[in-house]
Enzyme design. Structure first.
Site, mmCIF file in Angstrom:
data_model
loop_
_atom_site.group_PDB
_atom_site.id
_atom_site.type_symbol
_atom_site.label_atom_id
_atom_site.label_comp_id
_atom_site.label_asym_id
_atom_site.label_seq_id
_atom_site.Cartn_x
_atom_site.Cartn_y
_atom_site.Cartn_z
ATOM 1 N N ASN A 11 0.857 -1.179 0.000
ATOM 2 C CA ASN A 11 0.000 0.000 0.000
ATOM 3 C C ASN A 11 0.900 1.238 0.000
ATOM 4 O OD1 ASN A 11 -1.840 2.004 0.492
ATOM 5 N ND2 ASN A 11 -2.430 1.285 2.535
ATOM 6 N N TRP A 12 1.009 1.859 -1.164
ATOM 7 C CA TRP A 12 1.945 2.986 -1.303
ATOM 8 C C TRP A 12 1.378 4.280 -0.731
ATOM 9 C CZ3 TRP A 12 4.008 2.143 -7.054
ATOM 10 C CH2 TRP A 12 4.677 0.905 -7.083
ATOM 11 N N LYS A 13 0.102 4.287 -0.372
ATOM 12 C CA LYS A 13 -0.554 5.459 0.229
ATOM 13 C C LYS A 13 -0.293 6.725 -0.615
ATOM 14 C CE LYS A 13 -0.310 3.122 4.640
ATOM 15 N NZ LYS A 13 -0.238 3.182 6.094
ATOM 16 N N HIS A 99 -9.583 0.654 4.861
ATOM 17 C CA HIS A 99 -8.285 0.902 5.499
ATOM 18 C C HIS A 99 -8.470 1.844 6.690
ATOM 19 C CE1 HIS A 99 -4.236 2.289 6.242
ATOM 20 N NE2 HIS A 99 -3.856 1.150 5.693
ATOM 21 N N GLU A 101 -6.913 4.331 7.719
ATOM 22 C CA GLU A 101 -6.804 5.766 7.456
ATOM 23 C C GLU A 101 -8.092 6.292 6.820
ATOM 24 O OE1 GLU A 101 -3.079 5.230 5.493
ATOM 25 O OE2 GLU A 101 -2.292 4.659 7.451
ATOM 26 N N GLU A 171 -5.296 -5.163 10.634
ATOM 27 C CA GLU A 171 -4.293 -4.127 10.870
ATOM 28 C C GLU A 171 -4.621 -3.389 12.166
ATOM 29 O OE1 GLU A 171 -2.362 -2.877 6.954
ATOM 30 O OE2 GLU A 171 -4.299 -1.880 6.991
ATOM 31 N N GLY A 177 2.235 2.279 10.792
ATOM 32 C CA GLY A 177 3.138 3.420 10.609
ATOM 33 C C GLY A 177 3.805 3.897 11.890
ATOM 34 N N SER A 217 3.370 -2.019 10.541
ATOM 35 C CA SER A 217 4.825 -2.062 10.749
ATOM 36 C C SER A 217 5.421 -3.440 10.468
ATOM 37 C CB SER A 217 5.184 -1.587 12.160
ATOM 38 O OG SER A 217 4.746 -0.252 12.343
ATOM 39 N N GLY A 238 2.839 -1.106 4.386
ATOM 40 C CA GLY A 238 2.846 0.324 4.057
ATOM 41 C C GLY A 238 4.274 0.800 3.836
ATOM 42 N N GLY A 239 4.886 1.320 4.899
ATOM 43 C CA GLY A 239 6.219 1.920 4.792
ATOM 44 C C GLY A 239 7.241 1.045 4.084
#
Ligand code: PGA
Length: 262
Positions: A11-13, A99, A101, A171, A177, A217, A238-239
């Site tokens: 997930n490149w957000k 998600h 967010e 998640e 994150g 994470s 993510g990251g």
């Protein structure tokens, strides 16, 4: 043995410019050779979808193209929104829904999340439905209640047959994150409860077949341990999905976990 094929999403957000997105896609296409053992999807920003799809196609990569969001109505006066048909048109075949967010920063309610799940499945696409508790809910001992609730709401009206195109991503919000990861035991316990809830909502076959990804994470240093758990079938990243060597290492960890006794 678990017959479930591990599944890893990147997930490149709201990160990377167009050139960086294409470079990353092309590095992943070069490095990912385990398409038979692992399903992989990347979720770039809307504006990069077409070029990332082309970069993957140019190298015949098995990595699928996914969209981070969409609106469930087919067309009309919905300023700023993007429809499923528009996303299909640029090659997206997987939709991320629910998600944290979108739930907690943008404010999407369970009803909208369910509308989106149903619309994407109706359109023949795959869905990753994200669920997860906040830290205060975990501390109040509501983890299982929150996750089974979000699962039930999100999947309301989804047929047995459509469940073949659904993946769940667990998640924990406090781990996304933040650098804090759920311990593999805590994650496994929640994954097991989610699988039991799938059994309750559907049946044994569906509960055993649905992949449940862990997200929050997840990185190369903890992926092996997390993916070795019986009910963890890969991850939503993510990251660590923004660096090709990290994401490729996580894909490799998933490939190695394939066929581990569950
Ligand atoms: P993270 O994000 O890996 O950066 O914690 C995971 C996600 O939001 O899917």
């Amino acid at each position: 043995m678990s017959a479930r094929k591990p599944y890893v999403g990147g997930n490149w957000k709201m990160n990377l410019n167009g050139q960086q997105a294409v470079e990353l896609a092309s590095q992943l296409a070069d490095g990912f050779t385990a398409g038979d053992q692992v399903q992989a999807t990347v979720f770039p920003a809307f504006t990069h979808l077409e070029k990332v799809g082309k970069a993957l196609d140019d190298k015949n990569s098995p990595i699928q193209l996914g969209a981070q969001d969409f609106y469930h109505q087919p067309n009309g006066a919905y300023t700023g929104e993007v429809s499923i048909a528009m996303l299909k048109d640029v090659g997206a075949s997987v939709m991320l829904v629910g998600h944290s967010e979108r739930r907690h920063v943008i404010g999407e309610p369970d009803t909208l999340i369910n509308d989106k799940v149903l619309a994407a499945l109706e359109a023949g696409l795959e869905v990753i439905l994200c669920i997860g508790e906040k830290i205060e809910q975990r501390e109040a001992d509501k983890t299982h209640h929150i996750n089974t609730g979000q699962l039930g709401y999100g999947l309301a009206g989804v047929s047995d047959a459509q469940m073949a195109r659904v993946t769940i991503a667990y998640e924990p919000v406090w781990a996304i994150g933040t650098g804090k990861t759920a311990t593999s035991q805590d994650a496994q316990e929640t994954h097991q409860v989610i699988r039991q809830a799938l059994w309750f909502l559907y049946n044994d076959d569906i509960a055993n077949a649905v992949r449940i990804q862990y997200g929050g994470s997840c990185k190369p240093s903890n992926a092996v341990e997390l993916f070795s758990q019986a009910d963890i079938d890969g991850g939503l990243i993510g990251g660590a999905a923004l660096k090709s060597e990290d994401f490729l290492a996580i894909l490799q960890a998933a490939a190695n976990s394939a066929g581990v006794p569950a």
